[in-house]
Design a protein around this motif. Structure first.
Motif, PDB file in Angstrom:
ATOM      1  N   VAL A   1       0.860  -1.184   0.000  1.00  0.00           N
ATOM      2  CA  VAL A   1       0.000   0.000   0.000  1.00  0.00           C
ATOM      3  C   VAL A   1       0.900   1.239   0.000  1.00  0.00           C
ATOM      4  O   VAL A   1       1.929   1.269   0.667  1.00  0.00           O
TER       5      VAL A   1
ATOM      6  N   SER B   1       0.532   7.231   1.389  1.00  0.00           N
ATOM      7  CA  SER B   1      -0.512   8.264   1.356  1.00  0.00           C
ATOM      8  C   SER B   1      -1.911   7.659   1.468  1.00  0.00           C
ATOM      9  O   SER B   1      -2.871   8.353   1.800  1.00  0.00           O
ATOM     10  N   ASN B   2      -2.054   6.371   1.196  1.00  0.00           N
ATOM     11  CA  ASN B   2      -3.364   5.695   1.290  1.00  0.00           C
ATOM     12  C   ASN B   2      -3.503   4.854   2.549  1.00  0.00           C
ATOM     13  O   ASN B   2      -4.507   4.150   2.704  1.00  0.00           O
TER      14      ASN B   2
ATOM     15  N   SER C   1      -4.298   4.930   5.645  1.00  0.00           N
ATOM     16  CA  SER C   1      -5.219   5.024   6.781  1.00  0.00           C
ATOM     17  C   SER C   1      -5.859   3.638   6.940  1.00  0.00           C
ATOM     18  O   SER C   1      -5.652   2.753   6.098  1.00  0.00           O
TER      19      SER C   1
ATOM     20  N   GLY D   1      -8.264   3.341   4.038  1.00  0.00           N
ATOM     21  CA  GLY D   1      -7.510   3.452   2.785  1.00  0.00           C
ATOM     22  C   GLY D   1      -6.688   2.201   2.501  1.00  0.00           C
ATOM     23  O   GLY D   1      -6.548   1.779   1.346  1.00  0.00           O
ATOM     24  N   THR D   2      -6.158   1.593   3.562  1.00  0.00           N
ATOM     25  CA  THR D   2      -5.366   0.366   3.397  1.00  0.00           C
ATOM     26  C   THR D   2      -6.252  -0.756   2.853  1.00  0.00           C
ATOM     27  O   THR D   2      -5.864  -1.492   1.930  1.00  0.00           O
TER      28      THR D   2
ATOM     29  N   SER E   1      -9.088  -0.405   1.213  1.00  0.00           N
ATOM     30  CA  SER E   1      -9.533  -0.109  -0.149  1.00  0.00           C
ATOM     31  C   SER E   1      -8.398  -0.289  -1.173  1.00  0.00           C
ATOM     32  O   SER E   1      -8.608  -0.830  -2.271  1.00  0.00           O
ATOM     33  N   ALA E   2      -7.176   0.124  -0.810  1.00  0.00           N
ATOM     34  CA  ALA E   2      -6.033  -0.062  -1.728  1.00  0.00           C
ATOM     35  C   ALA E   2      -5.784  -1.542  -1.977  1.00  0.00           C
ATOM     36  O   ALA E   2      -5.476  -1.964  -3.102  1.00  0.00           O
TER      37      ALA E   2
ATOM     38  N   HIS F   1       0.349   8.580   7.924  1.00  0.00           N
ATOM     39  CA  HIS F   1      -0.725   7.942   8.696  1.00  0.00           C
ATOM     40  C   HIS F   1      -0.154   7.216   9.917  1.00  0.00           C
ATOM     41  O   HIS F   1       0.955   6.699   9.875  1.00  0.00           O
TER      42      HIS F   1
ATOM     43  N   THR G   1      -2.756   1.921  10.096  1.00  0.00           N
ATOM     44  CA  THR G   1      -2.377   1.022   8.990  1.00  0.00           C
ATOM     45  C   THR G   1      -2.456  -0.433   9.453  1.00  0.00           C
ATOM     46  O   THR G   1      -3.006  -1.303   8.751  1.00  0.00           O
TER      47      THR G   1
END
Ligand code: NAP
Length: 279
Positions: free
Chosen positions: A76, A79-80, A82, A85-86, A88-89, A113, A118
């Motif tokens: 991941v 920047s993604n 969170s 975000g982790t 979703s990535a 983050h 994470t």
């Protein structure tokens, strides 16, 4: 191909794997053929990343129909990374890779983050069956310690770091710390990312001499030098099948103690840098 336990899990993984950064840039079909040849020859540990974009799609094509033979790793972007975000990535990577799980999912480098967030994302992904383990990349000892504290003992599978003959900084502190905590080291850019010692250089001559004595090649010798420590794995990138075959053939090469001493002298470790080098 030699296999070793990867991190605290006992599941054995091929010591030499395959990187995929920019693998498709010259010739997409050749890249797929190279990855498939590598898998045929036992380099089943395959490294990709959200950041590599299209390389994930190419990797998905290369492993189609043989997912169960492969130890698949993606990363991941910080920047993604969170908690949401982790997750979703990872789902985006799974779709590109055309699979429903990763064997290991890494934070590409330390970012803004909170590590706790994470790691909460990683642990949710494990509960959902979307990843089997998680790890880090480009982490120095202080970051590793923070992740260990945040995630709990024996949760970090690996730390993927820059490691090649001319960049041995991890040997000062990161490698010993990881070994002590049963965290595997994955050596990225093991050939110096396009800056392999030239045959006419003094170090290149040492590699050639040792290679000739083993009926091997300088790159095979270089890989085995990195793998001399039992917690290390290496992921060279080859976008040509003949390169993949050469790299896979290092899977069982055995260097002697005097070979190791000669390489150590030709490519000295150097002083501990202030910050961990990364690409
Ligand atoms: P590398 O593996 O050190 O070197 C790749 C270069 O070596 C390519 O030019 C490749 O040529 C050549 N090569 C490979 N095998 C060869 C052989 N047997 N004979 C001659 N040339 C050969 O560089 P890298 O791609 O930077 O690193 C490897 C992988 O590590 C990446 O692909 C990526 O998966 C990972 N990585 C991770 C990070 C991170 O931050 N975590 C950073 C960088 C890289 P051809 O392509 O023409 O075969």
């Amino acid at each position: 191909m030699e296999h070793r336990p990867f991190g605290p899990a006992t599941h054995p993984v091929s010591v030499i794997g395959q990187g995929t950064w920019q693998i498709h840039q010259t010739d997409r079909r050749a890249a797929i053929a190279a990855l498939q040849r590598g898998i045929d020859l036992g380099m089943t540990h395959i490294d990709t990343a959200e950041l590599y974009g299209e390389s994930e799609t190419v990797t998905g094509e290369a492993i189609a129909g043989r997912r169960d033979q492969v130890f698949l790793v993606s990363k991941v972007m910080p920047s993604n990374a969170s908690r949401a975000g982790t997750i979703s990535a990872c789902e985006t990577s799974l779709a590109r890779l055309r699979t429903d799980y990763l064997d290991c999912y890494l934070l590409h480098w330390p970012g803004r983050h909170r590590l706790e967030d994470t790691i909460a994302g990683f642990e949710t992904l494990i509960q959902q069956g979307k990843i089997r383990a998680w790890g880090l990349s480009n982490f120095d000892v202080d970051g590793l310690q923070a992740a260990w504290n945040a995630g709990g003992a024996n949760r970090i599978a690996c730390n993927q770091v820059l490691y090649h003959l001319q960049e041995r900084a991890i040997e000062h502190a990161v490698l010993p710390w990881c070994a002590e905590h049963t965290i595997s080291i994955t050596a990225y850019s093991p050939f110096g990312s396009g800056n392999f010692p030239a045959p006419a250089s003094s170090g290149g001559k040492v590699l050639q001499k040792i290679a000739a004595a083993h009926g091997a090649t300088p790159r095979q010798v270089a890989l085995r030098f990195l793998l001399r420590h039992p917690s290390v794995f290496a992921i060279p990138k080859a976008s040509r099948a003949e390169h993949a075959a050469e790299n896979a053939a290092a899977g069982w090469l055995d260097l002697s103690a005097s070979d190791i001493t000669a390489i150590d002298a030709a490519f000295p470790r150097g002083k501990k840098p202030r910050a961990l080098p990364m690409l």
